[in-house]
Design an enzyme around this catalytic site. Structure first.
Site, PDB file in Angstrom:
ATOM      1  N   ASP A  87       0.812  -1.036  -0.017  1.00 33.97           N
ATOM      2  CA  ASP A  87      -0.069   0.116   0.058  1.00 33.97           C
ATOM      3  C   ASP A  87       0.785   1.221   0.034  1.00 33.97           C
ATOM      4  OD1 ASP A  87      -2.191   1.601   0.005  1.00 33.97           O
ATOM      5  OD2 ASP A  87      -2.892   1.333   1.914  1.00 33.97           O
ATOM      6  N   CYS A 274     -10.570 -23.047  17.689  1.00 32.43           N
ATOM      7  CA  CYS A 274      -9.497 -23.003  16.761  1.00 32.43           C
ATOM      8  C   CYS A 274      -8.362 -23.371  17.231  1.00 32.43           C
ATOM      9  CB  CYS A 274      -9.420 -21.549  16.007  1.00 32.43           C
ATOM     10  SG  CYS A 274      -8.607 -20.422  17.191  1.00 32.43           S
ATOM     11  N   CYS A 277      -6.888 -21.738  20.141  1.00 32.25           N
ATOM     12  CA  CYS A 277      -7.987 -21.655  21.398  1.00 32.25           C
ATOM     13  C   CYS A 277      -7.816 -23.017  22.199  1.00 32.25           C
ATOM     14  CB  CYS A 277      -9.317 -21.238  21.248  1.00 32.25           C
ATOM     15  SG  CYS A 277      -9.016 -19.232  20.875  1.00 32.25           S
TER      16      CYS A 277
HETATM   17  N1  GUN Z   1      -6.125   1.488   3.336  1.00 33.82           N
HETATM   18  C1  GUN Z   1      -7.363   1.752   3.957  1.00 33.82           C
HETATM   19  N2  GUN Z   1      -8.008   2.584   3.241  1.00 33.82           N
HETATM   20  C2  GUN Z   1      -7.306   2.957   2.174  1.00 33.82           C
HETATM   21  C3  GUN Z   1      -7.468   3.746   1.018  1.00 33.82           C
HETATM   22  O1  GUN Z   1      -8.610   4.358   0.839  1.00 33.82           O
HETATM   23  N3  GUN Z   1      -6.594   3.560   0.059  1.00 33.82           N
HETATM   24  C4  GUN Z   1      -5.318   3.104   0.456  1.00 33.82           C
HETATM   25  N4  GUN Z   1      -4.441   3.206  -0.633  1.00 33.82           N
HETATM   26  N5  GUN Z   1      -5.234   2.351   1.377  1.00 33.82           N
HETATM   27  C5  GUN Z   1      -6.152   2.372   2.259  1.00 33.82           C
HETATM   28 ZN    ZN Z   2      -9.960 -19.100  18.626  1.00 37.28          ZN
END
Ligand code: GUN
Ligand code: ZN
Length: 644
Positions: A87, A274, A277
Site C-alpha cells: 500500500d 480454533c 484456542c
Molecule cells: N487503506 C485503508 N483505506 C485505504 C484507502 O482508501 N486507500 C489506500 N491506498 N489504502 C487504504
Molecule cells: Zn480461537
C-alpha cells in the site's frame, strides 16, 4: 491474469496469477510490518496457508528497512516467497492528515522493492466530505493512476475507487479506472464506515463502485479486516481483503468473533475451538498477544473458507442473511440490497442450490425477484375464465393440491395459482426454480404476507382472468363451477411444457419450440416430463433439479429461426466459430457481442458474426463479463451444428 471459477451473485471464487504464484480468491492478506512481525510470514504460510501478504510501502519507505528492501527485495526481507501487495500511504494521509511522499516516489519505490501488486497514492475521501471535495480527490486519484502506468515496470498496479458517499462519483471513478492499465481495482475510503458500523453506507459504496468497475479484474476492499463484513462484501463482488485487524485487535485485548468483538478481560469461557484456542484458558488469551492474534486470524480465515464453500454449494445468500442477524446495522445493510435488486439479478445464476427462507428479506433475493418479473412479463395463462387462488403449501404444489385440482378441472373452467411469498405461482410453473426448491416456514411474518398480497395484486392486474376466487374449502369449487361452467379442456402437461418455455426463453418461445406434433416423454417413476420431441426431433430436455429446460440443437434452430438477433445470442468471432461448430466451448476472449438479457447458466445460441447458428450451450457469464474477460469459458457448448 484473473479467472472466475465459481460464482454466486456478484461473488466469485477466482484465481489471480502473479509472478510469485497463483492466489485463490476471495483471499485475506494479513498486513505485515517488517519492524514488528507478531506472526512471521513463514508461519503465516505454513500454519495458516496464507497465499498473499500485504505490507505498507510508505511505512517501510520511512523506516530503517528502506535501503535493505531496495537492495534485497521485499520478498527476501519478509522471507516470503508468495505474492506480496503493498500500500502507498493513502491511509496514513487519512490518519495523520498528511503524507511525506509523492505519488512518483512511492510507486517507483514499490516497483523497485519488487512488489507483485503496488498501490497508487490515492486521495482518501472522508465520508463527511462534500461532493466538490470528493470530486477533486477523484480527479487527482485518477490522474495519479494514469501517470503511474509509466513507472510500474513488471508490477501490477492497484488503483482505488474514491468518491466518499457519492454514488455518482464512485461509479464515475470506477469507470475511469477500468480504462487504465491496472491489475487490481480497489475500493477505498471505507475504514471510517466500518469503524462506525455504517454497513448500509458501505453496501452503497461497494455497489456504486462495482457498477463502474470492469468485472475481469479482482476487487480489493481496503481495510476490511473484520470478518463481520466479509459475507456482504463477497456477495457484492469483493475478492481481496487486508487485515491489520488480527494483530491490532490483539494488542488492544480484543477477540474477533464472527458475530462481533469481545474484550478478553471479560472472557469467562473461551468459546472457540480454533487451533489457537482449543487448549487455552481465558487467561492464556489475556496474557498472550500472539495467541490472541492467531485466534483473530483463524476466525477471519474460517469465515472466508465458509464463504467459498457457500459459493460452491449455492448457499451464499443464506449465509449472508444469517450472518446479517449478528448486528442490527448489518441487517440494515442487508435490507438496502433490495434497492439494487435489478443490478444484482444480472449476475445471479438462472438456478443455484435451494432457497431457505431466512426472513422477509429472502423475498427480495434476486432469484425471487426474477421469478416474479418473468411471470409478469413472459407468462400467458391457458384459456380459462376464472382463477382459483390457493394458499402457500408444501412443494410441489401440484402434488399437494392434486385431488383438489382434479376436482376443479372436472367442474369449472378455471385455472389455479398459488399465492406464494416468492410471488404468485401459476400451477404449471410449480417445478420451476426457485419455487420447488424453496423451504418456507408455515408461519410467516406480517411483512412477508403483505408483500405476497402485493405481488398477487400485480399479477391479477394483468387482466388474464375475468375473476379470481380465494380458496375457502369445497364450496369454492361449487362457486367457481356456477360462474364458469366446466369442465376445463386444459392439458396440464402441455400447459407446463409451454409455460416453462415462455418463462425461460421469453414470450413467444413456446410457439417457436412446440409448434408441430409434440411428444412429451415422461419419467417412469414420478411421471414428470423429461424430454420434449417435436415433429420427431429432440428439442428440449426438462431438468429434474431446477425444472428448467436444456436446449438441444433442434430446439436452438427453432429459437434461432423465430427470434431475431440479438435475442438469446452470444456472437463469437471467426477464430472461434469452427471450434464451436464442432462442439467445443466458446471462450470469453472470442465473444464480440451478447444479448443483454442473458444471465449466467442461461441456455443460449452461439452464432457467428453473420448470425449463422454454430452451437447451443449454457452461458457461464452475463454480457458484461463475456465482453470483459480474456480468461475462461463464456458458453459451455453442448452441441455444435456440425455434429447434428
Ligand atoms: N487503506 C485503508 N483505506 C485505504 C484507502 O482508501 N486507500 C489506500 N491506498 N489504502 C487504504
Ligand atoms: Zn480461537
Amino acid at each position: 491474469m484473473f479467472e472466475m471459477r465459481e460464482r454466486a451473485c456478484l461473488g466469485r471464487v477466482g484465481r489471480l496469477r502473479t509472478s510469485h504464484g497463483v492466489v485463490e480468491t476471495p483471499a485475506l492478506m494479513p498486513v505485515v510490518n517488517p519492524s514488528n512481525l507478531l506472526i512471521s510470514p513463514e508461519e503465516l504460510r505454513r500454519r495458516f496457508r496464507i497465499e498473499i501478504l500485504m505490507t505498507n510501502a510508505y511505512i517501510i519507505y520511512r523506516s530503517r528497512f528502506r535501503d535493505q528492501v531496495l537492495e534485497r527485495g521485499i520478498h527476501h526481507i519478509l522471507d516470503f516467497e508468495g505474492p506480496i501487495m503493498s500500500d502507498s500511504g493513502a491511509f496514513q494521509q487519512h490518519v495523520y492528515g498528511r503524507v511525506d511522499v509523492s505519488n512518483e516516489e512511492i510507486v517507483k519505490f514499490q516497483t523497485a522493492m519488487g512488489s507483485d501488486l503496488g498501490a497508487v497514492l490515492d486521495i482518501f475521501s472522508e465520508p463527511d466530505s462534500r461532493w466538490r471535495e470528493c470530486e477533486e480527490g477523484v480527479r487527482e486519484t485518477l490522474s495519479r493512476c494514469e501517470e503511474a502506468v509509466a513507472w510500474k515496470g513488471e508490477m501490477g498496479l492497484v488503483g482505488t475507487v474514491q468518491g466518499g458517499l457519492f454514488s455518482d462519483l464512485r461509479t464515475k471513478c470506477a469507470r475511469s479506472l477500468s480504462q487504465i492499465d491496472l491489475r487490481v481495482q480497489a475500493i477505498g475510503g471505507v475504514v471510517p464506515l466500518m469503524e462506525g458500523y455504517r454497513f448500509a453506507d458501505l453496501v452503497e459504496v461497494i455497489i456504486a463502485s462495482k457498477r463502474g468497475l470492469r468485472p475481469d479484474r479482482p476487487v480489493h476492499l481496503f481495510g476490511a479486516g473484520h470478518p463481520i463484513t466479509f459475507g456482504l462484501a463477497v456477495l457484492l463482488g469483493c475478492d481481496l481483503f487486508d487485515s491489520a485487524a488480527y494483530a491490532k485487535y490483539a494488542y488492544d485485548g480484543r477477540m474477533i468473533t464472527r458475530w462481533g468483538t469481545t474484550r478478553v478481560k471479560n472472557l469467562r469461557y473461551v468459546s472457540c475451538s480454533c487451533p489457537a484456542c482449543f487448549d487455552a484458558t481465558p487467561k492464556d488469551l489475556k496474557d498472550d498477544v500472539k495467541r490472541l492474534a492467531e485466534h483473530n486470524l483463524h476466525v477471519s480465515l474460517q469465515e472466508l473458507e465458509e464463504l467459498k464453500q457457500a459459493i460452491h454449494e449455492g448457499s451464499l445468500w443464506e449465509h449472508v442473511e444469517r450472518r446479517s442477524r449478528a448486528h442490527p446495522r448489518l441487517l440494515e445493510a442487508l435490507k438496502t440490497l433490495r434497492k439494487h435488486v435489478d443490478f444484482l439479478e444480472r449476475y445471479e445464476k438462472l438456478s443455484d442450490g435451494s432457497l431457505f427462507y431466512a426472513g422477509p428479506e429472502s423475498m427480495w433475493r434476486p432469484v425471487a425477484w426474477r421469478f416474479r418479473r418473468r411471470v409478469l412479463e413472459r407468462y400467458r395463462p391457458p384459456e380459462a375464465e376464472s382463477l382459483l387462488i390457493l394458499q402457500e403449501a408444501r412443494r410441489p404444489y401440484s402434488r399437494t393440491y392434486a385431488s383438489l385440482l382434479r376436482d376443479l378441472s372436472l367442474k369449472a373452467n378455471a385455472h389455479a395459482v398459488v399465492r406464494s411469498v416468492l410471488g404468485p405461482v401459476p400451477i404449471e410453473l410449480d417445478e420451476v426454480y426457485p419455487v420447488a426448491q424453496s423451504v418456507i416456514p408455515r408461519e410467516l411474518d406480517v411483512e412477508a404476507l403483505e408483500a405476497s398480497e402485493v405481488f398477487l395484486r400485480q399479477f391479477l392486474r394483468l387482466g388474464h382472468f375475468s375473476f379470481g376466487v380465494l380458496w375457502e374449502g369445497d364450496k369454492t369449487i361449487a362457486e367457481l363451477a356456477s360462474k364458469a361452467k366446466g369442465p376445463s379442456s386444459l392439458d396440464m402437461d402441455m400447459a407446463r411444457a409451454r409455460a416453462v418455455a415462455d418463462y425461460q426463453f421469453g414470450s413467444g418461445a413456446s410457439d417457436a419450440l412446440l409448434g408441430g406434433e409434440v411428444e412429451l416423454v415422461k419419467s417412469k417413476k414420478k411421471g414428470k416430463i423429461r424430454n420434449v420431441y417435436v415433429d420427431s426431433e429432440h428439442v428440449l430436455s426438462l431438468r429434474a433439479g431446477d425444472g428448467l429446460y436444456t436446449l438441444k440443437m433442434a430446439g436452438g434452430r427453432r429459437l434461432h429461426a423465430t427470434f431475431g438477433p440479438p435475442r438469446l445470442r452470444v456472437v463469437v468471432n471467426e477464430e472461434s466459430a469452427p471450434f464451436n461448430r464442432e462442439g467445443r466451448n466458446a471462450f470469453a476472449k472470442f465473444v464480440v457481442e451478447c444479448d443483454d438479457s442473458i444471465r449466467p447458466w442461461e441456455e443460449v445460441l452461439v452464432v457467428d458474426e453473420s448470425d449463422d447458428l454454430l452451437a447451443v450451450g449454457r452461458a457461464i457469464m452475463n454480457r458484461e463479463e463475456m465482453m470483459a474477460f480474456q480468461q475462461g469459458v463464456a458458453v459451455k457448448v453442448r452441441e455444435g451444428s456440425a455434429l447434428s
